[in-house]
Design a protein around this motif. Structure first.
Motif, PDB file in Angstrom:
ATOM      1  N   THR A   1       9.141  29.041 -16.657  1.00  0.00           N
ATOM      2  CA  THR A   1      10.525  28.688 -16.389  1.00  0.00           C
ATOM      3  C   THR A   1      10.622  27.178 -16.294  1.00  0.00           C
ATOM      4  O   THR A   1       9.834  26.537 -15.612  1.00  0.00           O
ATOM      5  CB  THR A   1      10.995  29.301 -15.057  1.00  0.00           C
ATOM      6  OG1 THR A   1      10.672  30.683 -15.063  1.00  0.00           O
ATOM      7  CG2 THR A   1      12.476  29.137 -14.881  1.00  0.00           C
ATOM      8  N   SER A   2      11.599  26.624 -16.971  1.00  0.00           N
ATOM      9  CA  SER A   2      11.798  25.192 -16.943  1.00  0.00           C
ATOM     10  C   SER A   2      13.126  24.889 -16.259  1.00  0.00           C
ATOM     11  O   SER A   2      14.159  25.449 -16.625  1.00  0.00           O
ATOM     12  CB  SER A   2      11.805  24.652 -18.372  1.00  0.00           C
ATOM     13  OG  SER A   2      12.050  23.275 -18.352  1.00  0.00           O
ATOM     14  N   ILE A   3      13.058  24.014 -15.255  1.00  0.00           N
ATOM     15  CA  ILE A   3      14.271  23.605 -14.550  1.00  0.00           C
ATOM     16  C   ILE A   3      14.568  22.172 -14.959  1.00  0.00           C
ATOM     17  O   ILE A   3      13.686  21.307 -14.939  1.00  0.00           O
ATOM     18  CB  ILE A   3      14.091  23.706 -13.034  1.00  0.00           C
ATOM     19  CG1 ILE A   3      13.770  25.147 -12.637  1.00  0.00           C
ATOM     20  CG2 ILE A   3      15.340  23.234 -12.316  1.00  0.00           C
ATOM     21  CD1 ILE A   3      13.454  25.314 -11.177  1.00  0.00           C
ATOM     22  N   ASP A   4      15.792  21.937 -15.328  1.00  0.00           N
ATOM     23  CA  ASP A   4      16.214  20.609 -15.766  1.00  0.00           C
ATOM     24  C   ASP A   4      16.030  19.595 -14.637  1.00  0.00           C
ATOM     25  O   ASP A   4      16.312  19.871 -13.473  1.00  0.00           O
ATOM     26  CB  ASP A   4      17.681  20.678 -16.200  1.00  0.00           C
ATOM     27  CG  ASP A   4      18.155  19.388 -16.846  1.00  0.00           C
ATOM     28  OD1 ASP A   4      17.304  18.611 -17.323  1.00  0.00           O
ATOM     29  OD2 ASP A   4      19.387  19.169 -16.873  1.00  0.00           O
ATOM     30  N   ILE A   5      15.564  18.420 -14.974  1.00  0.00           N
ATOM     31  CA  ILE A   5      15.331  17.347 -14.001  1.00  0.00           C
ATOM     32  C   ILE A   5      16.624  16.968 -13.287  1.00  0.00           C
ATOM     33  O   ILE A   5      16.622  16.682 -12.091  1.00  0.00           O
ATOM     34  CB  ILE A   5      14.718  16.107 -14.692  1.00  0.00           C
ATOM     35  CG1 ILE A   5      13.347  16.426 -15.259  1.00  0.00           C
ATOM     36  CG2 ILE A   5      14.642  14.921 -13.754  1.00  0.00           C
ATOM     37  CD1 ILE A   5      12.287  16.706 -14.224  1.00  0.00           C
ATOM     38  N   LYS A   6      17.720  16.990 -13.996  1.00  0.00           N
ATOM     39  CA  LYS A   6      19.012  16.635 -13.394  1.00  0.00           C
ATOM     40  C   LYS A   6      19.364  17.609 -12.274  1.00  0.00           C
ATOM     41  O   LYS A   6      19.871  17.206 -11.222  1.00  0.00           O
ATOM     42  CB  LYS A   6      20.097  16.623 -14.463  1.00  0.00           C
ATOM     43  CG  LYS A   6      21.421  16.115 -13.967  1.00  0.00           C
ATOM     44  CD  LYS A   6      22.432  16.025 -15.089  1.00  0.00           C
ATOM     45  CE  LYS A   6      23.745  15.508 -14.552  1.00  0.00           C
ATOM     46  NZ  LYS A   6      24.769  15.427 -15.566  1.00  0.00           N
ATOM     47  N   ILE A   7      19.086  18.887 -12.472  1.00  0.00           N
ATOM     48  CA  ILE A   7      19.363  19.894 -11.440  1.00  0.00           C
ATOM     49  C   ILE A   7      18.487  19.637 -10.212  1.00  0.00           C
ATOM     50  O   ILE A   7      18.958  19.710  -9.069  1.00  0.00           O
ATOM     51  CB  ILE A   7      19.137  21.311 -11.991  1.00  0.00           C
ATOM     52  CG1 ILE A   7      20.199  21.619 -13.048  1.00  0.00           C
ATOM     53  CG2 ILE A   7      19.169  22.353 -10.882  1.00  0.00           C
ATOM     54  CD1 ILE A   7      19.981  22.914 -13.793  1.00  0.00           C
TER      55      ILE A   7
ATOM     56  N   LYS B   1      17.201  16.758  -9.279  1.00  0.00           N
ATOM     57  CA  LYS B   1      17.668  15.528  -8.623  1.00  0.00           C
ATOM     58  C   LYS B   1      18.940  15.788  -7.813  1.00  0.00           C
ATOM     59  O   LYS B   1      19.100  15.252  -6.719  1.00  0.00           O
ATOM     60  CB  LYS B   1      17.900  14.421  -9.653  1.00  0.00           C
ATOM     61  CG  LYS B   1      16.609  13.833 -10.162  1.00  0.00           C
ATOM     62  CD  LYS B   1      16.867  12.636 -11.049  1.00  0.00           C
ATOM     63  CE  LYS B   1      15.527  12.027 -11.461  1.00  0.00           C
ATOM     64  NZ  LYS B   1      15.686  10.751 -12.127  1.00  0.00           N
TER      65      LYS B   1
END
Length: 90
Positions: free
Chosen positions: A3-9, A11
């Motif tokens: 699962t990959s979580i966006d860096i923006k989320i 932050k």
């Protein structure tokens, strides 16, 4: 399964948690200072209770309870700094 979580989320989540912690620490510190010694007196009685198994000198509790509001306020004020020496803020 990866699962990959966006860096923006991530932050944004960190920002929300920092804001909540800053508010909590500032409100807690201010309320303890504004309690006119009620916080200090109540917990000093609780910590120096003779029925407690561990007994420490009352001066240790007194110093700790005196410093707690100022420590909370200090952490709440310093917490908005993101980078240690970079000068970045929230």
């Amino acid at each position: 399964m990866q699962t990959s979580i966006d860096i923006k989320i991530l932050k944004n989540a960190e920002l929300m948690l920092r804001i909540c912690m800053i508010i909590t620490l500032l409100v807690a510190g201010i309320s303890k200072i504004c309690s006119q010694g009620g916080f200090h007196d109540y917990y000093l009685l609780q910590f120096t209770n003779s029925s407690l198994r561990i007994q420490l000198p009352a001066i240790i509790y007194d110093a700790y309870l005196t410093m707690i509001p100022f420590i909370e306020l200090s952490i709440g004020i310093v917490l908005p700094r993101k980078g240690q020496n970079t000068g970045e803020f929230l």
